[in-house]
Design a protein around this motif. Structure first.
Motif, mmCIF file in Angstrom:
data_model
loop_
_atom_site.group_PDB
_atom_site.id
_atom_site.type_symbol
_atom_site.label_atom_id
_atom_site.label_comp_id
_atom_site.label_asym_id
_atom_site.label_seq_id
_atom_site.Cartn_x
_atom_site.Cartn_y
_atom_site.Cartn_z
ATOM 1 N N GLY A 1 0.940 -1.089 0.024
ATOM 2 C CA GLY A 1 -0.157 -0.053 0.017
ATOM 3 C C GLY A 1 0.806 1.258 0.039
ATOM 4 N N LYS A 2 1.875 1.147 0.886
ATOM 5 C CA LYS A 2 2.730 2.513 0.967
ATOM 6 C C LYS A 2 3.876 2.289 -0.131
ATOM 7 C CE LYS A 2 2.104 3.317 6.067
ATOM 8 N NZ LYS A 2 2.861 3.209 7.270
ATOM 9 N N GLN A 3 4.016 1.260 -1.027
ATOM 10 C CA GLN A 3 5.232 1.010 -1.665
ATOM 11 C C GLN A 3 6.740 1.496 -0.944
ATOM 12 O OE1 GLN A 3 5.206 0.923 -5.961
ATOM 13 N NE2 GLN A 3 3.932 -0.306 -4.747
ATOM 14 N N GLN A 4 6.459 0.470 0.303
ATOM 15 C CA GLN A 4 7.915 0.622 1.139
ATOM 16 C C GLN A 4 8.277 -0.521 1.329
ATOM 17 O OE1 GLN A 4 7.360 2.077 5.386
ATOM 18 N NE2 GLN A 4 7.671 4.064 4.464
ATOM 19 N N LEU A 5 9.732 -0.605 1.152
ATOM 20 C CA LEU A 5 10.562 -1.634 1.445
ATOM 21 C C LEU A 5 11.292 -1.335 2.662
ATOM 22 C CD1 LEU A 5 11.542 -4.736 0.703
ATOM 23 C CD2 LEU A 5 12.907 -3.596 -0.940
ATOM 24 N N VAL A 6 11.403 -2.363 3.763
ATOM 25 C CA VAL A 6 12.114 -2.096 4.791
ATOM 26 C C VAL A 6 13.523 -3.146 4.878
ATOM 27 C CG1 VAL A 6 12.710 -2.269 7.339
ATOM 28 C CG2 VAL A 6 10.478 -1.268 6.278
ATOM 29 N N LEU A 7 14.830 -2.663 4.690
ATOM 30 C CA LEU A 7 15.996 -3.271 4.526
ATOM 31 C C LEU A 7 16.947 -3.226 5.737
ATOM 32 C CD1 LEU A 7 16.996 -1.952 1.323
ATOM 33 C CD2 LEU A 7 15.968 -4.155 1.232
ATOM 34 N N ALA A 8 17.377 -4.542 6.316
ATOM 35 C CA ALA A 8 18.292 -4.580 7.283
ATOM 36 C C ALA A 8 19.919 -4.652 6.779
ATOM 37 C CB ALA A 8 18.186 -5.829 7.838
ATOM 38 N N MET A 9 20.466 -3.589 7.097
ATOM 39 C CA MET A 9 21.758 -3.189 6.641
ATOM 40 C C MET A 9 22.815 -3.002 7.845
ATOM 41 S SD MET A 9 20.780 -0.574 3.545
ATOM 42 C CE MET A 9 22.255 -0.506 2.552
ATOM 43 N N CYS B 1 -14.442 2.621 -1.810
ATOM 44 C CA CYS B 1 -15.584 2.191 -2.316
ATOM 45 C C CYS B 1 -16.949 2.702 -1.497
ATOM 46 C CB CYS B 1 -15.544 0.433 -2.034
ATOM 47 S SG CYS B 1 -15.122 -0.048 -0.583
ATOM 48 N N ARG B 2 -16.929 3.361 -0.499
ATOM 49 C CA ARG B 2 -18.064 3.874 0.343
ATOM 50 C C ARG B 2 -19.267 4.013 -0.600
ATOM 51 N NH1 ARG B 2 -16.701 9.524 3.165
ATOM 52 N NH2 ARG B 2 -16.507 10.481 1.001
ATOM 53 N N GLU B 3 -20.580 3.847 -0.403
ATOM 54 C CA GLU B 3 -21.480 3.793 -1.240
ATOM 55 C C GLU B 3 -22.571 5.021 -0.726
ATOM 56 O OE1 GLU B 3 -23.796 0.632 -3.574
ATOM 57 O OE2 GLU B 3 -24.794 0.634 -1.830
ATOM 58 N N PRO B 4 -22.713 6.042 -1.411
ATOM 59 C CA PRO B 4 -23.576 7.446 -1.069
ATOM 60 C C PRO B 4 -25.066 6.766 -1.145
ATOM 61 C CG PRO B 4 -23.111 7.665 -3.286
ATOM 62 C CD PRO B 4 -22.123 6.386 -2.867
ATOM 63 N N TYR B 5 -25.961 7.143 -0.187
ATOM 64 C CA TYR B 5 -27.389 6.489 -0.387
ATOM 65 C C TYR B 5 -28.353 7.943 0.542
ATOM 66 C CZ TYR B 5 -27.670 4.852 4.240
ATOM 67 O OH TYR B 5 -27.734 4.220 5.566
ATOM 68 N N GLU B 6 -29.533 8.037 0.173
ATOM 69 C CA GLU B 6 -30.563 8.595 0.874
ATOM 70 C C GLU B 6 -30.825 7.964 2.057
ATOM 71 O OE1 GLU B 6 -33.268 11.289 -0.491
ATOM 72 O OE2 GLU B 6 -31.937 12.477 -1.894
ATOM 73 N N PRO B 7 -30.886 8.506 3.289
ATOM 74 C CA PRO B 7 -31.240 7.827 4.554
ATOM 75 C C PRO B 7 -33.060 7.508 4.315
ATOM 76 C CG PRO B 7 -30.786 10.102 5.088
ATOM 77 C CD PRO B 7 -30.389 9.951 3.580
ATOM 78 N N CYS C 1 -14.220 -3.767 -1.226
ATOM 79 C CA CYS C 1 -13.382 -3.696 -2.609
ATOM 80 C C CYS C 1 -12.095 -4.359 -2.078
ATOM 81 C CB CYS C 1 -13.130 -2.382 -3.214
ATOM 82 S SG CYS C 1 -12.264 -1.419 -1.995
ATOM 83 N N ASN C 2 -11.200 -4.452 -3.092
ATOM 84 C CA ASN C 2 -10.175 -5.335 -2.785
ATOM 85 C C ASN C 2 -9.100 -4.377 -1.960
ATOM 86 O OD1 ASN C 2 -10.622 -7.460 -4.592
ATOM 87 N ND2 ASN C 2 -9.625 -6.095 -6.545
ATOM 88 N N GLU C 3 -9.192 -3.150 -2.040
ATOM 89 C CA GLU C 3 -8.370 -2.237 -1.209
ATOM 90 C C GLU C 3 -8.594 -2.251 0.539
ATOM 91 O OE1 GLU C 3 -5.609 0.941 -1.254
ATOM 92 O OE2 GLU C 3 -6.590 -0.162 -2.901
ATOM 93 N N CYS C 4 -10.001 -2.751 0.557
ATOM 94 C CA CYS C 4 -10.236 -2.874 2.122
ATOM 95 C C CYS C 4 -10.566 -4.333 2.331
ATOM 96 C CB CYS C 4 -11.602 -1.954 2.412
ATOM 97 S SG CYS C 4 -12.964 -2.206 1.465
ATOM 98 N N ASP C 5 -10.046 -5.317 1.463
ATOM 99 C CA ASP C 5 -10.299 -6.813 1.618
ATOM 100 C C ASP C 5 -11.845 -7.217 1.778
ATOM 101 O OD1 ASP C 5 -9.168 -9.213 2.231
ATOM 102 O OD2 ASP C 5 -8.573 -9.020 4.062
ATOM 103 N N ASN C 6 -12.569 -6.255 1.039
ATOM 104 C CA ASN C 6 -14.210 -6.556 0.637
ATOM 105 C C ASN C 6 -14.818 -6.566 2.133
ATOM 106 O OD1 ASN C 6 -13.917 -6.990 -2.077
ATOM 107 N ND2 ASN C 6 -12.987 -9.314 -1.558
ATOM 108 N N VAL C 7 -14.241 -5.783 2.873
ATOM 109 C CA VAL C 7 -15.103 -5.442 4.118
ATOM 110 C C VAL C 7 -15.705 -4.035 4.047
ATOM 111 C CG1 VAL C 7 -14.695 -5.110 6.766
ATOM 112 C CG2 VAL C 7 -13.450 -6.861 5.544
ATOM 113 N N GLY C 8 -15.159 -2.968 3.517
ATOM 114 C CA GLY C 8 -16.017 -1.884 3.257
ATOM 115 C C GLY C 8 -15.456 -0.884 4.360
ATOM 116 N N TYR C 9 -14.943 -1.439 5.360
ATOM 117 C CA TYR C 9 -13.855 -0.260 6.351
ATOM 118 C C TYR C 9 -12.461 -0.446 6.187
ATOM 119 C CZ TYR C 9 -18.659 -0.299 8.247
ATOM 120 O OH TYR C 9 -20.094 -0.195 8.579
ATOM 121 N N ARG C 10 -11.680 0.634 6.688
ATOM 122 C CA ARG C 10 -10.411 0.589 6.839
ATOM 123 C C ARG C 10 -9.969 1.544 7.779
ATOM 124 N NH1 ARG C 10 -6.560 1.613 1.685
ATOM 125 N NH2 ARG C 10 -5.049 0.657 3.298
#
Length: 568
Positions: A100-108, A459-465, A490-499
């Motif tokens: 997600g962050k495009q980040q690689l941690v390296l031990a050096m 992926c949040r979905e708008p609607y009228e209450p 969606c794939n971004e939130c593992d199909n849960v709808g919350y992050r």
């Protein structure tokens, strides 16, 4: 800074810290002229210091994280990015990769090795950010041998177990036997849970199978199920790592595991409980990076943040945080202590148990074996010249009286209480045995909080209450045009709808008028009415605001807060 300047600085630093003597540095510098090499490496080769000590000292001095690779667990996604030959040639171990962050941690061993970093960047792609952490050279070589060549993914390890036999003898050895797939399986599950942001891992044996569940964002989620043939080996391995008695399976046990994951230390609090289908094991993940959060990163509104700043500015009195288990009370208290933590104050804590070690703060755990409970512990803390005291929880009259006595004698006291609302803490304290005149003038403020999941913005979905939802939200029934959001997946939130999660907090700051009402034993209705006129906002109102601004959904708010009173 040139390499020669850095070498001199390293030598001076190690002498200042008492790791080596000036004579030993001179010997190493003479040896360096004959055989050019890193000064730290030469000191280790001559037997003057160990890699671990040099790594920790240099890491602290350079302001860089250091990692103990003997306790580390590598991420299979990171291992796949860099070939073994390249890792060995450059002296680098890929520890973890965050897609997600495009980040690689390296031990050096040398985090200033620009040539190595450039070669890795060219191999993995310039879009991936490289984050070097300091590790010993020998430890890196050993870790490369340990992690490369073995299957590290959960699915791959399970396939390996299915085709072979479990060597129970190697599971009972403290060292990491990576040739044994069950060792790698447990490590992979722990690493996977941390990577997914879980707070707890549940290993639950049933009659015919074993279930794994992670608690992510406060909700349990089943990850997978295995045949129960695997369970005895997994249980033995977890018990060995946690320092438990592997022969005892009829009585509950508690233990602790420390591992280096994602380039940082993660602690796991382990609890076993015998059930009709075998031992149930739950691991609470204690991630210091998430447990100690700056106040301005808790997701609180400016109004709530200002109220908190006014409360902690008072030099004496008691501040209470209330809410059910898992509502983030400990994180809030640690954030407040971290904000107040300077060399000019002595902060002391008494917890059950200590969850996150903090610099400068004197932390103690209650201990039944030596009869150190909260009440007697506060008495002992007050003899240690504290300015600020944290009491893990007020459970009984003795603890409450000691906490208020500390507040009355000029100390700032923080504690938690199990009630559903801030105002609900008042009758709870009365029930415990605290007199109204003691509460008055000694309570700085009371906070009640809940944690709610945030909607995935992708992926949040708008609607009228509906009309019922409008009544709950305080909108005009029948009116149209107001949009709120609900979870979709969606794939971004593992199909849960919350992050992720955010805190909902009501803050009741005590002033003269409220103190007078409490001292007179006024009704909760009068106290609430007066508090609202002073700007107090109850939790249901705070939750509705987060629904209306699209942060979360009405379903999620209703899961943690009772909104039915708004229908009246």
């Amino acid at each position: 800074m040139s390499r020669d300047d850095r070498t001199l600085r390293i030598g001076e630093l190690l002498v200042q810290r008492g790791v080596v003597t000036p004579d030993q540095v001179e010997i190493a510098l003479t040896e360096q002229q004959k055989n050019p090499d890193h000064l730290g490496r030469i000191l280790v080769r001559l037997g003057f210091a160990t890699e671990a000590v040099i790594r920790d000292v240099l890491g602290g001095a350079l302001g860089q994280r250091s990692v103990d690779l003997s306790k580390a667990v590598a991420d299979p996604d990171a291992i796949r990015l860099i070939p073994k030959e390249m890792a060995r040639r450059l002296g680098v171990l890929p520890l973890t990769y965050d897609a997600g962050k495009q980040q690689l941690v390296l031990a050096m061993s040398d985090t200033f090795n620009v040539v190595a970093l450039d070669q890795i960047a060219a191999h993995v792609g310039e879009e991936i950010e490289l984050v070097p952490v300091l590790a010993g050279e020998t430890a890196i070589g050993e870790a490369i041998d340990r992690f490369y060549g073995f299957e590290l993914s959960v699915d791959g390890i399970l396939r390996e177990i299915e085709t072979g036999e479990i060597d129970y003898a190697s599971l009972e050895v403290e060292s990491e036997e990576y040739s044994q797939p069950v060792v790698r399986l447990v490590n992979a599950l722990l690493a996977d849970a941390v990577k997914r942001g879980a707070s707890d891992i549940h290993f639950e044996p049933e009659e015919g199978f074993l279930r794994f569940r992670y608690r992510i964002d406060g909700v349990l989620r089943q990850i997978r199920s295995l045949h129960r043939n695997y369970w005895s080996a997994i249980a033995v391995r977890i018990k060995v790592m946690a320092g438990m008695d592997i022969a005892e399976n009829r009585a509950p046990q508690d233990g602790r595991i420390s591992l280096e994951l994602s380039g940082r230390q993660i602690d796991f609090r382990v609890s076993t409980l015998p059930t009709i289908h075998g031992e149930n094991i739950v691991l609470r993940i204690l991630d210091r990076q998430k447990g100690i959060v700056a106040l301005d990163q808790l997701g609180l509104s400016d109004q709530v943040l200002n109220q908190l700043m006014l409360m902690v500015a008072r030099p004496e009195g008691i501040i209470l945080v209330t809410g059910p288990t898992g509502s983030g009370k400990t994180t809030t208290l640690y954030s407040l202590l971290n904000h107040l933590n300077t060399e000019g104050v002595n902060i002391m804590t008494l917890e059950d148990p200590v969850e996150y070690p903090m610099n400068l703060i004197r932390q103690s755990s209650v201990n039944d074996a030596v009869r150190l409970d909260f009440a007697s512990g506060i008495r002992s803390l007050m003899r240690q010249d504290p300015d600020i005291i944290l009491v893990g929880e007020i459970r009984d009259e003795d603890t409450a009286n000691m906490a208020f006595r500390a507040a009355m004698t000029g100390h700032q006291v923080f504690s938690t209480l199990h009630t559903n609302s801030a105002i609900g803490a008042i009758p709870r304290l009365l029930d415990i045995g605290v007199r109204p005149d003691i509460m008055s003038d000694n309570i700085i403020g009371i906070m009640a909080q809940r944690l709610v999941r945030k909607l995935c913005t992708r992926c949040r979905e708008p609607y009228e209450p509906s009309d019922l939802e409008r009544r709950l939200l305080g909108l005009k029934t029948g009116a149209r045009g107001h949009v709120i959001y609900r979870a979709r997946g969606c794939n971004e939130c593992d199909n849960v709808g919350y992050r992720g999660r955010t805190a909902l907090m009501e803050v009741l700051r005590f002033e003269d008028e409220l103190n007078e009402l409490v001292a007179r034993g006024s009704t909760l209705r009068n106290i609430m009415r007066t508090a609202v006129t002073k700007g107090f906002k109850p939790l249901p109102d705070v939750g509705v605001e987060r629904v209306l601004d699209g942060t979360t959904s009405l379903d999620e708010i209703s899961r943690v807060i009772d909104l039915t009173a708004r229908l009246k």
